[in-house]
Design an enzyme around this catalytic site. Structure first.
Site, PDB file in Angstrom:
ATOM      1  N   LYS A 211       0.848  -1.188   0.000  1.00 16.29           N
ATOM      2  CA  LYS A 211       0.000   0.000   0.000  1.00 16.29           C
ATOM      3  C   LYS A 211       0.880   1.233   0.000  1.00 16.29           C
ATOM      4  O   LYS A 211       1.969   1.236   0.592  1.00 16.29           O
ATOM      5  CB  LYS A 211      -0.900   0.021   1.251  1.00 16.29           C
ATOM      6  CG  LYS A 211      -1.719   1.302   1.410  1.00 16.29           C
ATOM      7  CD  LYS A 211      -2.417   1.371   2.765  1.00 16.29           C
ATOM      8  CE  LYS A 211      -3.095   2.729   2.935  1.00 16.29           C
ATOM      9  NZ  LYS A 211      -3.768   2.865   4.234  1.00 16.29           N
ATOM     10  N   GLU A 260      -8.004  12.188  13.021  1.00 19.95           N
ATOM     11  CA  GLU A 260      -7.114  11.066  13.333  1.00 19.95           C
ATOM     12  C   GLU A 260      -6.105  11.354  14.429  1.00 19.95           C
ATOM     13  O   GLU A 260      -5.247  12.230  14.296  1.00 19.95           O
ATOM     14  CB  GLU A 260      -6.364  10.640  12.060  1.00 19.95           C
ATOM     15  CG  GLU A 260      -5.532   9.384  12.244  1.00 19.95           C
ATOM     16  CD  GLU A 260      -5.029   8.835  10.934  1.00 19.95           C
ATOM     17  OE1 GLU A 260      -4.243   7.864  10.970  1.00 19.95           O
ATOM     18  OE2 GLU A 260      -5.410   9.360   9.871  1.00 19.95           O
TER      19      GLU A 260
END
Length: 455
Positions: A211, A260
């Protein structure tokens, strides 16, 4: 704040010795609670360019900071270790003051690191590879109390002078400046960015990585200078479940509303967040539920989320006696987007484990970098063709007892005069489609774009 608004019995005077600097701090428990946003704006006349605002996503802790008695620019190749050493020397190695149990009071260090310390800074030259400061004046808002910390490096007299200044702030102007008209919004290299996503997918299918996160940029132009005060007020009203932050440095400001958390440390307890996998919000409740259900069963997003969970577990396990990691993610719903979310909690083994050590180990998580980390970072440098600066990087605070919190600087932008640069990214895996990833980043631009008067 009048004299009677201060509980004098709660005043603590502490002196800490660092090489060539004697830092004195006074902590005052306030009897009245000013509004944090208006307080931030009241400091513009005297402290514009050296203000700091921080609000955690639960609004349990809010900081408004003004000025600086000490500041440090990250220059070392290992900026995390540099800041740990600088902070240890400043506050006094190993010194702990148990007279107050309130975290976030007394000397508190604020700032942020650059996402990639190996990249030469141009657009982000003012912030360099990171910048931190101890404010001259700090208001700490807790659920049931407000504390004022005044800091000085010239003994008692400098502290008294800072206290006088702090009192004057409460009588300053609190009218939020208006946003200037937005003249233009320009996407930077959208077609080229989609080609970069396709190249990243090819890299992944060739086995170079699992990723990688690719970000892109919007450039906004205004008919006048854009003040962070107006943008912060808009974000506060629109993004009430996010971290809010402003870090000013001269005429420039890094500002955002991030969902986050990177890591929070309170004593020996730590809390981190796995946040990866996204989908838009629905136009009504039924559509919203269907979209959320689709996200929870989407293999591409579940795979992307799983990379983050696995990495954060591997990184934190050596620091902790045990980690609590739920077996499946849940939904975190923001105003414009919903994410897959897994909280991670634990207790550190060694009481000497510092927040900077945890931040260094975690950054960048696969949610902002990729996995494996090194080839993902190399792909970002090759394919993004821009410097993220503080975007996607740790921004937060640590107090003199070692407690603190860093969020990830996403849903954010750089304000510079009559221009603003906004940033948004997405996780690319082998199933990724460039057009869909482009649409996802468009959704992620929305919080900052709306706050700046765009659509």
């Amino acid at each position: 704040m009048a004299n009677e608004d201060i509980a004098n019995e709660d005043i603590l005077m502490k002196e800490k010795t660092a090489p060539a600097l004697k830092l004195a701090s006074r902590i005052i428990k306030c009897r009245t609670a000013p509004d944090p946003l208006r307080l931030f704006t009241a400091g513009a006349a005297r402290f514009y360019g050296s203000r700091f605002f921080w609000q955690d996503k639960n609004r349990e802790t809010v900081f408004v900071g003004f000025g600086r008695v000490w500041s440090c620019t990250v220059t070392a190749s290992d900026g995390f270790a540099q800041m740990e050493d600088e902070w240890r020397n400043l506050k006094g190695a190993g010194e702990v003051y148990p007279e107050t149990a309130e975290t976030g009071t007394g000397p508190v260090l604020f700032g942020g690191f650059a996402f990639d310390g190996t990249v030469a800074k141009q657009e982000w030259k003012t912030f360099g590879q990171g910048i931190f400061r101890v404010p001259q004046i700090l208001f700490t808002f807790k659920k049931d109390a407000v504390f004022l910390t005044v800091n000085g490096c010239g003994g008692t007299e400098s502290v008294q002078e800072a206290e006088k200044t702090a009192r004057s702030l409460l009588n300053g102007s609190t009218a939020f400046p208006a946003l200037p008209p937005l003249k233009a919004v320009q996407e930077m290299g959208a077609d080229e960015w989609k080609k970069s996503v396709a190249t990243a997918v090819q890299f992944i299918r060739e086995g170079r990585m699992d990723k990688v996160v690719l970000a892109r940029k919007l450039e906004l132009a205004f008919d006048g200078v854009t003040s962070p005060d107006a943008v912060l007020a808009a974000l506060s009203a629109q993004q009430n479940d996010s971290y809010l932050f402003v870090l000013e440095e001269g005429s420039e400001s890094f500002i955002g509303a991030s969902p986050e958390r990177l890591v929070k440390k309170t004593g020996q307890h730590i809390l981190s967040t796995c946040l990866a996998g996204s989908i838009k919000r629905g136009r009504n409740e039924a559509e919203d539920l269907e979209l959320g259900k689709a996200l929870l069963s989407d293999q591409k997003n579940l795979s992307e989320h799983g990379f983050v969970v696995s990495m954060i577990r591997q990184v934190l396990e050596p620091f902790c006696n045990g980690l609590n990691v739920p077996g499946a993610p849940v939904l975190m719903r923001m105003r414009d987007i919903q994410h897959l979310y897994t909280p991670v909690t634990g207790t550190v083994k060694d009481k000497n484990t510092t927040l900077f050590q945890l931040v260094k180990a975690l950054h960048p998580t696969p949610a902002l970098g990729g996995i494996p980390r090194q080839p993902a970072m190399e792909a970002i440098r090759l394919l993004e063709k821009m410097d993220r600066g503080l975007y996607g990087a740790p921004i937060g605070w640590v107090d003199y007892r070692g407690s603190g919190e860093f969020c990830v600087g996403i849903r954010s932008g750089l304000l510079k005069g009559d221009h603003a640069s906004l940033y948004a990214g997405c996780g690319v895996v082998k199933e990724s489609e460039p057009e869909e990833e482009y649409k996802e980043t468009s959704v992620k631009f929305t919080p900052m774009l709306r706050a700046l008067g765009g659509k």
